[in-house]
Structure formats: C-alpha cells, structure tokens
Design an enzyme around this catalytic site. Structure first.
Site, PDB file in Angstrom:
ATOM      1  N   TYR A 124       0.848  -1.195   0.000  1.00  0.00           N
ATOM      2  CA  TYR A 124       0.000   0.000   0.000  1.00  0.00           C
ATOM      3  C   TYR A 124       0.885   1.246   0.000  1.00  0.00           C
ATOM      4  O   TYR A 124       1.724   1.415   0.894  1.00  0.00           O
ATOM      5  CB  TYR A 124      -0.934   0.024   1.213  1.00  0.00           C
ATOM      6  CG  TYR A 124      -1.865   1.207   1.136  1.00  0.00           C
ATOM      7  CD1 TYR A 124      -2.927   1.202   0.245  1.00  0.00           C
ATOM      8  CD2 TYR A 124      -1.632   2.349   1.895  1.00  0.00           C
ATOM      9  CE1 TYR A 124      -3.766   2.300   0.129  1.00  0.00           C
ATOM     10  CE2 TYR A 124      -2.465   3.452   1.772  1.00  0.00           C
ATOM     11  CZ  TYR A 124      -3.530   3.422   0.891  1.00  0.00           C
ATOM     12  OH  TYR A 124      -4.345   4.513   0.755  1.00  0.00           O
ATOM     13  N   GLN A 186     -10.649   0.521   0.983  1.00  0.00           N
ATOM     14  CA  GLN A 186     -11.072  -0.363  -0.111  1.00  0.00           C
ATOM     15  C   GLN A 186      -9.891  -1.086  -0.753  1.00  0.00           C
ATOM     16  O   GLN A 186     -10.019  -2.228  -1.225  1.00  0.00           O
ATOM     17  CB  GLN A 186     -11.881   0.411  -1.158  1.00  0.00           C
ATOM     18  CG  GLN A 186     -11.140   1.511  -1.890  1.00  0.00           C
ATOM     19  CD  GLN A 186     -11.233   2.860  -1.198  1.00  0.00           C
ATOM     20  OE1 GLN A 186     -11.419   2.933   0.006  1.00  0.00           O
ATOM     21  NE2 GLN A 186     -11.104   3.928  -1.977  1.00  0.00           N
ATOM     22  N   ASN A 209      -3.084   6.123   6.979  1.00  0.00           N
ATOM     23  CA  ASN A 209      -3.750   6.819   8.080  1.00  0.00           C
ATOM     24  C   ASN A 209      -4.394   5.822   9.040  1.00  0.00           C
ATOM     25  O   ASN A 209      -4.244   4.603   8.890  1.00  0.00           O
ATOM     26  CB  ASN A 209      -4.774   7.825   7.531  1.00  0.00           C
ATOM     27  CG  ASN A 209      -5.853   7.143   6.687  1.00  0.00           C
ATOM     28  OD1 ASN A 209      -6.120   5.956   6.822  1.00  0.00           O
ATOM     29  ND2 ASN A 209      -6.459   7.915   5.800  1.00  0.00           N
ATOM     30  N   SER A 233       2.471   9.205  11.286  1.00  0.00           N
ATOM     31  CA  SER A 233       3.906   9.273  11.549  1.00  0.00           C
ATOM     32  C   SER A 233       4.218  10.030  12.839  1.00  0.00           C
ATOM     33  O   SER A 233       3.458  10.892  13.276  1.00  0.00           O
ATOM     34  CB  SER A 233       4.616   9.946  10.378  1.00  0.00           C
ATOM     35  OG  SER A 233       5.991   9.705  10.431  1.00  0.00           O
ATOM     36  N   GLN A 255       8.548  15.909  10.296  1.00  0.00           N
ATOM     37  CA  GLN A 255       7.535  14.897  10.607  1.00  0.00           C
ATOM     38  C   GLN A 255       6.149  15.519  10.726  1.00  0.00           C
ATOM     39  O   GLN A 255       5.154  14.920  10.330  1.00  0.00           O
ATOM     40  CB  GLN A 255       7.884  14.171  11.905  1.00  0.00           C
ATOM     41  CG  GLN A 255       8.945  13.120  11.743  1.00  0.00           C
ATOM     42  CD  GLN A 255       8.588  12.087  10.690  1.00  0.00           C
ATOM     43  OE1 GLN A 255       9.169  12.069   9.610  1.00  0.00           O
ATOM     44  NE2 GLN A 255       7.643  11.229  10.975  1.00  0.00           N
ATOM     45  N   HIS A 258       3.831  15.664   7.669  1.00  0.00           N
ATOM     46  CA  HIS A 258       3.232  14.449   7.120  1.00  0.00           C
ATOM     47  C   HIS A 258       1.709  14.511   7.162  1.00  0.00           C
ATOM     48  O   HIS A 258       1.034  14.038   6.256  1.00  0.00           O
ATOM     49  CB  HIS A 258       3.709  13.211   7.888  1.00  0.00           C
ATOM     50  CG  HIS A 258       4.915  12.572   7.295  1.00  0.00           C
ATOM     51  ND1 HIS A 258       4.903  11.974   6.055  1.00  0.00           N
ATOM     52  CD2 HIS A 258       6.184  12.434   7.762  1.00  0.00           C
ATOM     53  CE1 HIS A 258       6.113  11.483   5.783  1.00  0.00           C
ATOM     54  NE2 HIS A 258       6.910  11.749   6.806  1.00  0.00           N
ATOM     55  N   GLU A 322       8.360   5.905  16.753  1.00  0.00           N
ATOM     56  CA  GLU A 322       8.619   5.361  15.420  1.00  0.00           C
ATOM     57  C   GLU A 322      10.017   5.778  14.973  1.00  0.00           C
ATOM     58  O   GLU A 322      10.832   4.951  14.596  1.00  0.00           O
ATOM     59  CB  GLU A 322       7.569   5.885  14.445  1.00  0.00           C
ATOM     60  CG  GLU A 322       7.806   5.452  13.001  1.00  0.00           C
ATOM     61  CD  GLU A 322       6.921   6.192  12.018  1.00  0.00           C
ATOM     62  OE1 GLU A 322       6.780   5.705  10.886  1.00  0.00           O
ATOM     63  OE2 GLU A 322       6.387   7.268  12.360  1.00  0.00           O
ATOM     64  N   HIS A 323      10.280   7.088  15.002  1.00  0.00           N
ATOM     65  CA  HIS A 323      11.596   7.634  14.674  1.00  0.00           C
ATOM     66  C   HIS A 323      12.193   8.263  15.937  1.00  0.00           C
ATOM     67  O   HIS A 323      11.488   8.964  16.660  1.00  0.00           O
ATOM     68  CB  HIS A 323      11.500   8.725  13.608  1.00  0.00           C
ATOM     69  CG  HIS A 323      10.823   8.303  12.347  1.00  0.00           C
ATOM     70  ND1 HIS A 323       9.479   8.534  12.104  1.00  0.00           N
ATOM     71  CD2 HIS A 323      11.306   7.669  11.254  1.00  0.00           C
ATOM     72  CE1 HIS A 323       9.166   8.066  10.904  1.00  0.00           C
ATOM     73  NE2 HIS A 323      10.246   7.529  10.366  1.00  0.00           N
ATOM     74  N   ASP A 356      14.079   8.399   5.593  1.00  0.00           N
ATOM     75  CA  ASP A 356      12.850   8.426   4.801  1.00  0.00           C
ATOM     76  C   ASP A 356      13.126   8.182   3.331  1.00  0.00           C
ATOM     77  O   ASP A 356      12.275   7.661   2.616  1.00  0.00           O
ATOM     78  CB  ASP A 356      12.149   9.779   4.950  1.00  0.00           C
ATOM     79  CG  ASP A 356      11.111   9.789   6.056  1.00  0.00           C
ATOM     80  OD1 ASP A 356      10.899   8.728   6.674  1.00  0.00           O
ATOM     81  OD2 ASP A 356      10.514  10.843   6.300  1.00  0.00           O
ATOM     82  N   HIS A 415       1.074 -41.023  18.575  1.00  0.00           N
ATOM     83  CA  HIS A 415       2.410 -40.444  18.417  1.00  0.00           C
ATOM     84  C   HIS A 415       3.480 -41.478  18.793  1.00  0.00           C
ATOM     85  O   HIS A 415       4.473 -41.653  18.081  1.00  0.00           O
ATOM     86  CB  HIS A 415       2.566 -39.212  19.320  1.00  0.00           C
ATOM     87  CG  HIS A 415       1.951 -37.958  18.779  1.00  0.00           C
ATOM     88  ND1 HIS A 415       0.601 -37.822  18.580  1.00  0.00           N
ATOM     89  CD2 HIS A 415       2.510 -36.777  18.401  1.00  0.00           C
ATOM     90  CE1 HIS A 415       0.352 -36.607  18.103  1.00  0.00           C
ATOM     91  NE2 HIS A 415       1.505 -35.952  17.978  1.00  0.00           N
TER      92      HIS A 415
END
Length: 429
Positions: A124, A186, A209, A233, A255, A258, A322-323, A356, A415
């Site tokens: 995506y 979708q 998002n 982000s 950032q 974004h 995240e960063h 990035d 077994h």
C-alpha cells in the site's frame, strides 16, 4: 508546542498520548467497506474510489502506456536521485540475506532452516496529500530481493484518475508486477479478498492513516498477514544544549508536515534549548507550503524537560517512538541502551529525512508505541523461515525411546506408535 518541566512519572501516559481517533468510530466504517468489497468486489471498489477520491474510473489497473508516459514525465534529476536511493536501499537489504542454518542435533538427526519468499504480497502506497513514491522503494526493493512472485501495488488515484508519475516510475524501476489505482480501506479490502482486478495476497505492507491501519488489522481476521500496525507518523528528538536548535526544529517539522494527526516530541535536559526550539519551530513553520497541516500536528506535540539522561531514556522507552533522533554530548548512552524505537538517527548531521529517502534503511516502521514489540520492515518481512528434519535409521534408534516416553506421558498413543513401529522394524534387521 506545550512545555512540560520534570513531569511526574504518573502523568507520562497522559502527556505521551497519541492524537488518535476513537477506535469504535473507525472500526464501523472499516467493517462496512470490507463487507461490501467481500460481496461486491470491484463494484464496491469503484464506489468508494468515487466517494473518497472523487474520481470514477473505467479501469483501475495501470497500463504499460500509463507507465511509459509517467517515466517520460519524471525529470532526469529526480530519476537520478531515486536511482541513488534505490542503490543504497538494495545494498542495505541485500546485506540482510542469511545462509541456511544446518545442525546435527545428535547422531543421525539432521535439522535445518531455510528461508522462502512470501509468494504474493500487497503493497500500500499512500497518495492523498503527499504521494509517497519513496515508500515504493522501501517495499518493492526488499520484496524483489526476497523473491516474491507477485508484487501488487495499490495507491489512490488523483482527481484525473492517475497515480503520481513518480510512484509509477519507482514501481516500474523496482519491479512491481501489478499496479492498481485504488487507495484507503477499499484497497486493503481488495488485497484481502481479491477481486477480478485485484489479486488476493498473503501479506499486506505499507503505512497509512488510522483507517488504513485498522483495515490492515481487520485483514488479519481473514487470514492475511500484515507487516505491522503503522499509522500516523511520529518523531521523538532527544537533545541537550550541544544540539543545533535549527536542526532540531527542522527535524520536528519534517515529521509534522506528514499530516495533521502526526506527532512530534522533544525531550531535553535543557529548558533553554526547549524554549529556543519552540521559537525556531514557529519561525520555520511560516516558510512551509504545508504549514496549515504542520501547525495542526505541532498543536499535538510536546516539549518535555527532564533532569538527566536516565530519566529521559525511561520516558523515551515508555513512549516507543517510530523515529528517534539523538543529538547530545553522549549519544552512545542512548544508542547502547534504547529498547523501544523503530529507527534511530544519531548526531546533528543525521536527519530523519535521510532514513525516509536514501540512506538505505527502511522507513516503514511501527507507530503508536508498537515499536515495543514490532520491528520495522526488513528483508525478513518478505520471507518465511521453514524448518526441515531428516532422521536416519541410526537417528531414530538414538531419539526414538525419548519420543515414546514423552508421547506416552502426554497421553498421545498414536504419536508413540508411529515411533514404535519404526523401531520394531529396525529390530528385525
């Protein structure tokens, strides 16, 4: 940005809270769209592309003609920049390749592990306010190196019914096998169930998002794996009085631009630095084309002053950014001890922007505190580890009795019998 001085640890969770929407509100929308795509296929895809992207498509599959036109529209300078980034990303991800692990656990008992590519992956690529062609590099390149057979890329179309030229150029350059003009919930639903135009895949990758994040999590209920929960982000900067104020402010804003739901945080041992950074953010903000969006994100952001590095590290690990940028007189303290971060950027001359785009590391990273348990995308993300074992006659004689005893103790007679038969057969010879 709101300033907090030496906040009590009890209020850290409230201060570090992400600016996310109510989950119930998002889940109801995602479930509705998933159900429609499952039952109506491309018809539902077309409906929501018109609703959310404002365009009615005759065909949502990108053609070779469209790709050729896009390649011609990208400037030579940008092509060179993308190719440089591709080279670095390939080098870093190829270096992650590992050999087969093989061991004889005891005489006659061989065990080994080999990696196999995930055959069908869906990628995506966000479009919307900023078509992220850099994400194409971050996902298609490791997928190709891993050996994935089907690499299906989905990205939302613009008002003219097209995907950004840069996205198509990068996708063709890196080797995507199919490109679909659809985005949002979708797209994730299409990759989950499959339609006449969108292949069903085994694993879905890519940021998005909050709606895309919840959609990916819902996909797992239908047997489709995902890379990680990766939503809006975020960036946390750890700086002290030795940091460059202008650099820190620029990193926070990189950032913030974004999206309105992004979050940036500065943790520092210097109140003076915090005050100066806040002023510099306001100054630099005025020059940004996306300043309205960046300002919304800044309103959700924090300046946190603490007494020492040890408290700072504890707070940062609690947040799990995240960063994570560290610009202090003792960066090694944080590099050696940080436990929770998606990707770490060290020193005044390592902007988050490098990761990035072009340094080589992957920018698809866990957000919302998921770095406490998830890794960012890497070569292994596109592969599975398969184990093998081969036991000789001598091997089953060496290990057989232990298996019989353990199976019997668990009450699993079949077994035990599977081993006993083999041992008796060998006794005849």
């Amino acid at each position: 940005m709101k300033l907090y001085e030496n906040p009590d640890k009890k209020v850290w969770p409230e201060i570090l809270k992400r600016p996310t929407k109510a989950l119930d509100e998002i889940e109801s929308t995602v479930n509705q769209i998933f159900n429609e795509v499952k039952s109506q296929g491309d018809k539902a895809i077309e409906k929501y592309t018109l609703k959310f992207d404002g365009v009615e498509l005759q065909d949502n599959v990108v053609t070779s003609v469209e790709i050729h036109e896009a390649i011609n529209n990208v400037s030579k300078e940008l092509k060179r920049a993308i190719q440089l980034a591709k080279s670095n990303i390939e080098k870093f991800h190829k270096a992650q390749q590992t050999d087969k692990v093989h061991v004889e656990t005891m005489e006659g008992v061989e065990c080994w592990q080999e990696k196999r590519p995930i055959q069908k992956v869906g990628l995506y690529i966000p479009g919307g306010t900023a078509p992220l062609f850099s994400t194409v590099l971050m996902l298609v390149i490791p997928a190709k190196i891993a050996g994935c057979k089907e690499i299906v890329l989905c990205s939302p179309p613009n008002k003219e019914g097209k995907i950004a030229d840069e996205i198509l150029f990068a996708a063709d350059l890196c080797g995507a096998t199919k490109i679909i003009k659809t985005g949002g919930i979708q797209a994730i639903a299409g990759l989950t169930f499959g339609t006449k135009t969108i292949p069903q895949v085994y694993k879905i990758f890519g940021p998005g998002n909050q709606f895309v994040t919840v959609a990916k999590q819902l996909a797992t209920k239908y047997g489709v794996a995902i890379d990680m929960p990766a939503g809006p982000s975020e960036l946390l900067v750890m700086a002290d009085e030795t940091a460059n104020v202008g650099f820190v402010a620029s990193d926070l804003l990189s950032q913030a631009e974004h999206g309105s739901d992004s979050q940036v945080i500065l943790v520092t041992t210097s109140k003076a630095l915090a005050v100066h950074v806040n002023l510099e953010v306001e100054k630099q903000l005025e020059d940004l084309p996306r300043k309205v969006m960046a300002r919304d994100a800044i309103s959700n952001s924090k300046l946190i002053v603490v007494d020492n590095f040890e408290i700072a590290l504890d707070l940062i690990d609690s947040y799990g950014p995240e960063h994570f940028i560290v610009a202090t007189e003792n960066n090694d303290f944080f590099v050696e001890n940080i436990g929770n971060a998606g990707s770490v950027f060290i020193g005044n001359y390592t902007p988050e922007s490098a990761g990035d785009y072009a340094s080589g590391t992957n920018h698809t990273l866990p957000t919302n505190g998921f770095s406490k348990a998830y890794s960012g995308v890497n070569l292994d993300s596109f592969q599975k580890n398969m184990t093998f074992q081969k036991i000789s006659k001598k091997g089953i004689q060496n290990i057989g009795n232990a298996i019989e005893l353990m199976a019997e103790a668990e009450g699993l007679q079949a077994h035990k019998h599977a081993v006993t038969l083999r041992l008796k057969e060998l006794e005849k010879n």
